[in-house]
Design an enzyme around this catalytic site. Structure first.
Site, mmCIF file in Angstrom:
data_model
loop_
_atom_site.group_PDB
_atom_site.id
_atom_site.type_symbol
_atom_site.label_atom_id
_atom_site.label_comp_id
_atom_site.label_asym_id
_atom_site.label_seq_id
_atom_site.Cartn_x
_atom_site.Cartn_y
_atom_site.Cartn_z
ATOM 1 N N ASP A 78 0.823 -1.389 -0.084
ATOM 2 C CA ASP A 78 0.067 -0.158 0.143
ATOM 3 C C ASP A 78 0.693 1.230 -0.118
ATOM 4 O OD1 ASP A 78 -1.980 -1.882 -0.047
ATOM 5 O OD2 ASP A 78 -3.534 -0.417 1.430
ATOM 6 N N CYS A 119 1.352 -8.061 5.151
ATOM 7 C CA CYS A 119 0.889 -6.072 4.773
ATOM 8 C C CYS A 119 -0.966 -6.576 4.450
ATOM 9 C CB CYS A 119 2.151 -6.119 3.856
ATOM 10 S SG CYS A 119 3.476 -5.857 4.000
ATOM 11 N N ASP A 120 -0.903 -5.732 4.267
ATOM 12 C CA ASP A 120 -2.876 -5.325 4.707
ATOM 13 C C ASP A 120 -3.790 -5.837 4.012
ATOM 14 O OD1 ASP A 120 -0.364 -2.707 5.114
ATOM 15 O OD2 ASP A 120 -1.720 -1.190 4.665
ATOM 16 N N LYS A 121 -3.734 -6.335 2.809
ATOM 17 C CA LYS A 121 -4.401 -6.943 2.410
ATOM 18 C C LYS A 121 -4.578 -8.607 2.495
ATOM 19 C CE LYS A 121 -5.834 -2.690 2.143
ATOM 20 N NZ LYS A 121 -4.998 -2.140 1.878
ATOM 21 N N CYS A 188 4.958 -2.077 7.840
ATOM 22 C CA CYS A 188 5.697 -0.270 7.830
ATOM 23 C C CYS A 188 5.946 -0.216 9.765
ATOM 24 C CB CYS A 188 4.991 0.213 7.677
ATOM 25 S SG CYS A 188 5.325 0.669 6.039
ATOM 26 N N GLU A 441 -6.808 4.649 -0.258
ATOM 27 C CA GLU A 441 -6.628 5.241 1.073
ATOM 28 C C GLU A 441 -5.961 6.833 0.375
ATOM 29 O OE1 GLU A 441 -4.824 1.838 3.291
ATOM 30 O OE2 GLU A 441 -3.273 2.628 2.424
ATOM 31 N N SER A 467 -4.767 4.833 5.638
ATOM 32 C CA SER A 467 -4.041 4.232 5.606
ATOM 33 C C SER A 467 -4.048 4.234 7.202
ATOM 34 C CB SER A 467 -2.707 5.137 5.143
ATOM 35 O OG SER A 467 -1.426 3.863 5.849
#
Length: 554
Positions: A78, A119-121, A188, A441, A467
């Site tokens: 992202d 990570c995110d998704k 992150c 985002e 985000s």
């Protein structure tokens, strides 16, 4: 064993020959065959090291009496997609990832699966697949990167993006910061979406303690991966499945932890989507009820300008300590099964905060209400979401004139061009699940606002999302979205918009008769020429208020 359909009997001799082409012998073929669903690649910092996690999981499965087979799915960063059209592909990747894991497991009749995201998704996509498959399953992530250090300041991706908008910082200083901000592999370092979801995986019971907070570079993460492999092997041999773990209690525990740690607003897209695959409904009313009853115990960057990052949360006791504190006040029910074969209560034990600067006690929290809030009102009849733990006090109650933009790019240009004044309300619409499509985002506009010193002066409202690194007055997930004819589509320049977080309100202060006129004149918003996956996604995706899941006829 499910895998017998692929390997057992004289008629499967050809199948076994293919398995032997992999180097497997008769003994390995006779064992349960368990997938290791990885997501390693060399473009996402959170995933560049996942091959080593895959191998450690495989070692654990072998030790537990199973035969591992490793495959990888896609993974989008992202951070790298932020602020351009690539971000439209991030949320759609969640559904694609869930289907790729399902396809690999079902097509090869695997007996179980260990998920290796970071990570995110990727995390929610894999968990959606695990819930849908109803097979033995566990998750171990790659872990967070360490925070960067610049003098007395702790750095991360978001701080660099904010400093990029600070005209007082020289190009040379900015370059030095970007070299220091992301010093290791891992997702992150702040409590952004990836780390939020990895922490919530612990609360769900699908991941072992330490999954969400142990740094990527800690050797303990390889041990954690091996133990996860062993745990899923036990599930296979004992006939336990994801259904045993994904209960209503487990999801309520995850929501409570989310509120306690002040996690990303994106978790309110992902938890309902995972729950739906498990046959459980999580609506915004339930989410807000839990929020109102759960104290906020943590302020991890970006919340409140905190200097603390995931490594600090880990040293303070991590998610077990958060769960232990919440259990003290009855905010969670730890009598639920986990991938470890023990209850969550047994895993948490006597864990409590080891540093009350990082994890407050439940009796002396940062606030009595959780870090996220669900807002409703004339601008968001079906709900909107704000990370109140990351917003300043001035934005909790604010009224100002609307500045209206039909895309993120137009809004960023206005912000950078200093056309946004203190007290105004920036409206970014047609960026929802359908309108985007992809519900981008909005970290770039919020980081730019923060970098210009306006985080406590300007409210940003969007039918897109944010985000986990966003801070300031930022309201997302406005539903219904503009593309679906929600009230946000009818906001005009200068209209008064009001937010009151304590009252959970977000209102467009325009007479209903005027809104009816505008609705009758509405042309449906900007037209976008779409093809490929975005065209399919736009046709199938539902409202953000229900997790932005595909709405297909059963």
């Amino acid at each position: 064993m499910r895998s017998d359909a692929m390997k057992k009997g004289r008629q499967r001799a050809g199948h076994r020959s293919l398995l032997k082409a992999l180097g497997l012998g008769n003994e390995e073929i006779s064992r349960p065959i368990v997938g290791v669903a990885g997501s390693a690649n060399s473009i996402v910092p959170g995933h560049i090291h996942l091959d080593s996690i895959n191998r450690a999981v495989a070692e654990g499965l072998i030790a537990g009496g199973c035969t591992p087979v490793i495959f990888n799915t896609i993974a989008v960063c992202d951070g790298l997609t932020m602020g351009h059209s690539g971000m439209r592909y991030s949320l759609p990747s969640r559904e694609i990832i869930s289907y790729t894991v399902e396809i690999m497991v079902q097509a090869h009749a695997l007996d179980g699966v260990v998920l290796v995201p970071n990570c995110d998704k990727i995390i929610p996509g894999m968990l959606m697949a695990a819930a849908r498959l109803r097979l033995p399953a566990g998750l171990v992530s790659g872990g967070p990167m360490l925070a960067g250090v610049w003098g007395e300041e702790r750095l991360d991706l978001v701080r660099v993006m904010e400093y990029a908008a600070d005209e007082n910082l020289s190009d040379a200083e900015l370059m030095k910061m970007e070299e220091l901000a992301c010093p290791t592999a891992g997702c992150c370092s702040g409590l952004f979406t990836a780390n939020s979801m990895n922490c919530l995986s612990e609360a769900l019971g699908i991941a072992l303690p330490g999954n969400g907070t142990m740094p990527a570079v800690d050797s303990g993460r390889l041990r954690l991966a091996r133990e996860t492999g062993k745990a899923v092997a036990r599930m296979v041999l004992e006939g336990k499945t994801s259904v045993d773990i994904f209960s209503e209690k487990a999801f309520r525990n995850a929501l409570a932890v989310d509120m306690a740690i002040g996690g990303s607003t994106n978790s309110l897209l992902h938890l309902p989507a995972i729950a739906r695959e498990a046959g459980i409904t999580l609506d915004l009313e339930e989410i807000d009820r839990i929020c109102s009853q759960t104290p906020n115990l943590c302020k991890i960057a970006p919340s409140g300008g905190s200097k603390f990052h995931m490594e600090d949360l880990h040293r303070a006791g991590g998610i077990p300590a958060v769960l232990g504190e919440l259990a003290e006040i009855g905010a969670v029910d730890l009598d639920v099964p986990t991938v470890a074969g023990k209850t969550l209560a047994e895993l948490v034990g006597n864990s409590r905060s080891q540093d009350t600067r990082v994890i407050k006690t439940a009796k002396e929290p940062f606030s009595s209400r959780g870090g996220l809030a669900v807002l409703r009102g004339s601008l968001a009849p079906d709900g909107a979401v704000v990370k109140e733990a990351a917003m300043g006090d001035k934005m909790r109650s604010h009224r100002g004139p609307a500045r209206v933009f039909d895309s993120e790019e137009d809004a960023v240009a206005a912000i950078r061009g200093k056309k946004i004044k203190r007290g105004e309300v920036v409206i970014i619409r047609y960026e929802g699940p359908k309108g985007g499509p992809g519900m981008r985002e909005m970290l770039l506009p919020t980081a730019t606002i923060a970098g210009m010193g306006l985080a406590d002066e300007v409210l940003l409202v969007t039918d897109g999302r944010f985000s986990g690194g966003t801070r300031g007055g930022a309201v997302g997930h406005v539903s219904p979205e503009a593309a679906a004819g929600g009230p946000i589509a009818f906001v005009e320049e200068g209209d008064p918009v009001e937010i009151n977080v304590d009252e959970r309100r977000l209102d467009l202060l325009v007479d209903e008769s005027e809104l009816v006129k505008r609705r009758n004149l509405w042309k449906g918003g900007p037209r976008k020429e779409l093809k490929g996956v975005l065209a399919v996604y736009q046709k199938l995706v539902g409202s953000a208020s229900a997790g932005a899941v595909f709405l297909m006829e059963e």
